[in-house]
Write a protein that holds these residues in place. Structure first.
Motif, PDB file in Angstrom:
ATOM      1  N   LYS A   1       0.837  -1.216   0.000  1.00 37.48           N
ATOM      2  CA  LYS A   1       0.000   0.000   0.000  1.00 37.48           C
ATOM      3  C   LYS A   1       0.867   1.259   0.000  1.00 37.48           C
ATOM      4  CE  LYS A   1      -4.198  -1.839   2.084  1.00 37.48           C
ATOM      5  NZ  LYS A   1      -5.087  -1.817   3.251  1.00 37.48           N
ATOM      6  N   ARG A   2       1.950   1.232   0.769  1.00 39.90           N
ATOM      7  CA  ARG A   2       2.847   2.392   0.809  1.00 39.90           C
ATOM      8  C   ARG A   2       3.494   2.617  -0.550  1.00 39.90           C
ATOM      9  NH1 ARG A   2       5.614   1.284   6.652  1.00 39.90           N
ATOM     10  NH2 ARG A   2       3.848   1.983   7.891  1.00 39.90           N
TER      11      ARG A   2
ATOM     12  N   ASN B   1       1.044   4.200  -2.868  1.00 42.17           N
ATOM     13  CA  ASN B   1       0.764   5.594  -2.531  1.00 42.17           C
ATOM     14  C   ASN B   1       1.954   6.518  -2.736  1.00 42.17           C
ATOM     15  OD1 ASN B   1      -1.905   5.057  -1.831  1.00 42.17           O
ATOM     16  ND2 ASN B   1      -1.347   4.493   0.253  1.00 42.17           N
ATOM     17  N   SER B   2       3.118   5.950  -3.021  1.00 45.38           N
ATOM     18  CA  SER B   2       4.334   6.770  -3.198  1.00 45.38           C
ATOM     19  C   SER B   2       4.393   7.364  -4.592  1.00 45.38           C
ATOM     20  CB  SER B   2       5.588   5.928  -2.979  1.00 45.38           C
ATOM     21  OG  SER B   2       5.601   5.489  -1.645  1.00 45.38           O
TER      22      SER B   2
END
Length: 97
Positions: free
Chosen positions: A92-93, A96-97
């Motif tokens: 998820k990170r 989202n980056s």
């Protein structure tokens, strides 16, 4: 979860009662599994009988490590669950980056 008209016990005979007692029942099973080192599971599913070549690479790695430590089933499941959660958070990170 599918809940049929059958009941677990005379005290837990509805979905509401089941949900209210779910954690307590799970903790009782986890305690029993830890106390017996998963003897019930291992009577059929021994580490030596597992063919790691037929498992996914992640499962094979997890089960090889678990076998080396002679972990009980609940401990293995908790480790795998935590690993999956961490992998999801990392994914998820990255998205989202």
């Amino acid at each position: 979860m599918i809940f049929t008209s059958e009941f677990i016990s005379k005290d837990i005979d509805t979905l509401t009662k089941f949900e209210a007692n779910r954690l307590r029942m799970a903790q009782n099973v986890w305690r029993m599994m830890a106390e017996t080192n998963s003897a019930t599971c291992k009577s059929c599913h021994s580490y030596t009988a597992m063919d790691h070549a037929k498992q996914s690479p992640a499962a094979a790695a997890a089960m090889t490590g678990a076998a080396a430590k002679n972990m009980n089933c609940i401990s293995v499941i908790k480790v795998l669950r935590t690993s999956c959660r961490i992998s999801i958070m990392i994914s998820k990170r990255r998205l989202n980056s």
